[in-house]
Write a protein that holds these residues in place. Sequence first.
Motif, PDB file in Angstrom:
ATOM      1  N   GLY A  28      45.511   0.145 -65.258  1.00  0.00           N
ATOM      2  CA  GLY A  28      45.527  -0.560 -63.976  1.00  0.00           C
ATOM      3  C   GLY A  28      44.203  -1.206 -63.622  1.00  0.00           C
ATOM      4  O   GLY A  28      44.017  -1.693 -62.506  1.00  0.00           O
ATOM      5  N   LYS A  29      43.261  -1.253 -64.571  1.00  0.00           N
ATOM      6  CA  LYS A  29      41.938  -1.797 -64.207  1.00  0.00           C
ATOM      7  C   LYS A  29      41.958  -3.297 -63.965  1.00  0.00           C
ATOM      8  O   LYS A  29      41.168  -3.788 -63.157  1.00  0.00           O
ATOM      9  N   SER A  30      42.862  -4.039 -64.602  1.00  0.00           N
ATOM     10  CA  SER A  30      42.920  -5.486 -64.344  1.00  0.00           C
ATOM     11  C   SER A  30      43.369  -5.754 -62.908  1.00  0.00           C
ATOM     12  O   SER A  30      42.842  -6.639 -62.233  1.00  0.00           O
ATOM     13  N   LEU A  83      32.609  -6.877 -84.549  1.00  0.00           N
ATOM     14  CA  LEU A  83      33.291  -7.953 -83.806  1.00  0.00           C
ATOM     15  C   LEU A  83      33.141  -7.733 -82.300  1.00  0.00           C
ATOM     16  O   LEU A  83      32.840  -8.668 -81.552  1.00  0.00           O
ATOM     17  N   TYR A  84      33.340  -6.490 -81.844  1.00  0.00           N
ATOM     18  CA  TYR A  84      33.160  -6.216 -80.414  1.00  0.00           C
ATOM     19  C   TYR A  84      31.717  -6.478 -79.988  1.00  0.00           C
ATOM     20  O   TYR A  84      31.461  -7.020 -78.910  1.00  0.00           O
ATOM     21  N   GLU A  85      30.778  -6.097 -80.856  1.00  0.00           N
ATOM     22  CA  GLU A  85      29.370  -6.297 -80.491  1.00  0.00           C
ATOM     23  C   GLU A  85      28.989  -7.789 -80.538  1.00  0.00           C
ATOM     24  O   GLU A  85      28.171  -8.248 -79.738  1.00  0.00           O
ATOM     25  N   SER A 129      31.018 -10.279 -79.831  1.00  0.00           N
ATOM     26  CA  SER A 129      31.567 -10.810 -78.577  1.00  0.00           C
ATOM     27  C   SER A 129      30.633 -10.476 -77.421  1.00  0.00           C
ATOM     28  O   SER A 129      30.304 -11.317 -76.581  1.00  0.00           O
ATOM     29  N   ARG A 130      30.169  -9.221 -77.384  1.00  0.00           N
ATOM     30  CA  ARG A 130      29.295  -8.754 -76.280  1.00  0.00           C
ATOM     31  C   ARG A 130      27.970  -9.508 -76.258  1.00  0.00           C
ATOM     32  O   ARG A 130      27.462  -9.876 -75.187  1.00  0.00           O
ATOM     33  N   SER A 131      27.404  -9.728 -77.432  1.00  0.00           N
ATOM     34  CA  SER A 131      26.110 -10.410 -77.506  1.00  0.00           C
ATOM     35  C   SER A 131      26.230 -11.825 -76.927  1.00  0.00           C
ATOM     36  O   SER A 131      25.423 -12.261 -76.096  1.00  0.00           O
ATOM     37  N   ARG A 190      35.659  -3.882 -68.961  1.00  0.00           N
ATOM     38  CA  ARG A 190      35.152  -3.270 -70.205  1.00  0.00           C
ATOM     39  C   ARG A 190      33.752  -3.775 -70.549  1.00  0.00           C
ATOM     40  O   ARG A 190      33.431  -4.942 -70.370  1.00  0.00           O
ATOM     41  N   TYR A 191      32.965  -2.841 -71.091  1.00  0.00           N
ATOM     42  CA  TYR A 191      31.649  -3.200 -71.626  1.00  0.00           C
ATOM     43  C   TYR A 191      31.289  -2.121 -72.652  1.00  0.00           C
ATOM     44  O   TYR A 191      32.180  -1.689 -73.399  1.00  0.00           O
ATOM     45  N   THR A 192      30.062  -1.679 -72.684  1.00  0.00           N
ATOM     46  CA  THR A 192      29.616  -0.782 -73.768  1.00  0.00           C
ATOM     47  C   THR A 192      30.373   0.545 -73.842  1.00  0.00           C
ATOM     48  O   THR A 192      30.534   1.100 -74.934  1.00  0.00           O
TER      49      THR A 192
END
Length: 210
Positions: free
Chosen positions: A15-17, A68-70, A72-74, A95-97
């Motif tokens: 439900g976070k969205s 891939l996640y990192e 995107s984050r960078s 979402r983040y780290t």
Amino acid sequence: MKGKFIVLEGPDRCGKSTQAKLLYNYFLARGYDVLLTREPGGTPTAERIRQIVLEPGLDVRPMAELFLYEASRSQHTQEKILPALEAGKIVICERYTMSTCAYQGYGRGIDLKTIETLNQVATLGLKPDLTLVFLMSDKYFTERGEYLFSDRLEQEDLAFRQKMRQGYQELIARTPNAYLVDADRNVDEIQHQVVGLLTKHHIVEADAVC
Ligand code: TMP
């Protein structure tokens, strides 16, 4: 940093969205300069990475998945999040780290030290001012997803989801400014707790509480 960085975390379908949109509208209605964004993704390049990492059936090995996640984050952090914070905006990020620690660390079993090192590199040391972790009973994952398309990560089994959920609980305990939000409750009750936490952290003024 002039702005405030708020991260919403939790297992899929928690439900976070919904809460992220409510929070975005809450700030807009009070005249704040606010940005709503997400990971993986948030910029054109990072959204392309998102398509790859979430494609069902694609062979993505755990370490490649982590990179891939990192990646995107960078891109997202440098192109969008840091400039917005420097301009004094409230940044709400889905979402983040912590997701990487929960999913690739606890879920896939990659060493948390490796993940923390890569998180540090990708974020340039940026840390959320507030992390809200929405945790719901596992039965809701199936109930809420009955008619939904499942991406590659959502197709993982119950054992993976349990490890990741347990991971979130441990991560909350050792992350500054991180809170568990009981996501089994109704939308209004959850939002009330969220706004209370914003007040506690002086992100909004006490008299602005709804
Ligand atoms: P979502 O946008 O629907 O939450 O989907 C993103 C998926 O990616 C979700 O299953 C969680 C997963 N994920 C990771 O495994 N690691 C990460 O670092 C991030 C940001 C997301």
